[in-house]
Write an enzyme that holds these catalytic residues in place. Structure first.
Site, short mmCIF file in Angstrom:
data_model
loop_
_atom_site.label_atom_id
_atom_site.label_comp_id
_atom_site.label_asym_id
_atom_site.label_seq_id
_atom_site.Cartn_x
_atom_site.Cartn_y
_atom_site.Cartn_z
CE1 TYR A 19 -3.71 -2.17 0.42
CE2 TYR A 19 -2.61 -3.29 2.29
CZ TYR A 19 -3.64 -3.24 1.47
OH TYR A 19 -4.80 -4.21 1.30
CG HIS A 24 -7.09 4.55 0.83
ND1 HIS A 24 -7.82 5.86 0.85
CD2 HIS A 24 -8.05 3.77 1.20
CE1 HIS A 24 -8.97 5.65 1.37
NE2 HIS A 24 -9.13 4.15 1.44
CE1 TYR A 70 -3.90 -3.76 5.90
CE2 TYR A 70 -4.22 -4.76 8.10
CZ TYR A 70 -3.44 -4.64 6.96
OH TYR A 70 -2.40 -5.46 6.33
CG ASN A 72 -12.46 0.65 5.72
OD1 ASN A 72 -12.09 1.56 5.22
ND2 ASN A 72 -12.96 -0.25 5.18
CG ASP A 97 -7.09 9.08 0.74
OD1 ASP A 97 -8.22 8.71 -0.07
OD2 ASP A 97 -7.09 8.61 1.69
CG ASN A 118 -15.33 3.69 3.91
OD1 ASN A 118 -16.51 4.14 4.40
ND2 ASN A 118 -14.96 2.70 3.35
#
Length: 196
Positions: A19, A24, A70, A72, A97, A118
């Site tokens: 990632y 994100h 993570y 969320n 973001d 989220n």
């Protein structure tokens, strides 16, 4: 010497190599830029799910925080950091973001909703307040017909990569400006800028 005022700076993103350079994770990139400027390194925390680095920006003792929950579930780490260091919501800056903002745009706000993000929804749920400063960094627009999850978890386009370093630096400047002159004046200085 006066007492240093504690501030938290939290970048939202996803942990893991896969990632690292995705849209994100631009919140992580901004916090990492702040750490680079201060010459500090991140360490894993045992009290809550995050990596953190300690530095001083102006008259403030600052904890730079990268959640490892993570995206969320970011709120758990933000809440844990605030409890650990007894930080108020107004002294916690969250960077994330924004797909609704054109790439390169920066928007500073003193409070507000999380929109469709989220990670921010999770932060708002855990903190039970909207009154904390945030720096939104534009990664949009999403191309018509593109899958949202695929877009935000994807890498930057070639033309975006040419500007990415400047965008990250400018967002980090905004955080430092919040500490030096306050959120309202920072909004006036940064919210009209577009890095083209």
């Amino acid at each position: 010497m006066g007492i240093l005022l504690l501030k938290l700076v939290v970048g939202l993103g996803n942990p893991g190599k896969e990632y690292e350079r995705t849209r994100h994770n631009i919140g992580f990139m901004v916090v990492e830029e702040l750490a680079r400027r201060q010459g500090v390194v991140f360490r894993k925390m045992f009290w809550f799910p995050a990596r953190q680095a300690k530095c001083r920006i102006g008259e403030h003792e600052v904890r730079l925080v990268l959640p490892t929950t993570y995206m969320n579930r970011s709120g758990k780490a933000v809440w844990g950091a605030m409890k650990k260091w007894r930080a108020e919501a107004a002294d916690t800056v969250v960077i994330y973001d924004d797909v609704d903002l054109e790439f390169g745009g920066i928007r500073v706000r003193a409070k507000g909703s999380g929109g469709s993000h989220n990670g921010m929804k999770s932060v708002l749920e855990w903190l039970q307040t909207k009154a904390f400063p945030r720096v939104r960094v534009g990664i949009g627009p999403k191309p018509d017909g593109a899958d949202m999850i695929g877009f935000v978890l994807g890498g930057f386009a070639e033309e975006e990569l040419l500007k990415l370093e400047k965008v990250v630096e400018r967002a980090a400047d905004a955080v430092e400006t919040i500490f030096s002159v306050g959120t309202e004046r920072t909004m006036n200085e940064f919210n009209q800028l577009q890095i083209g």
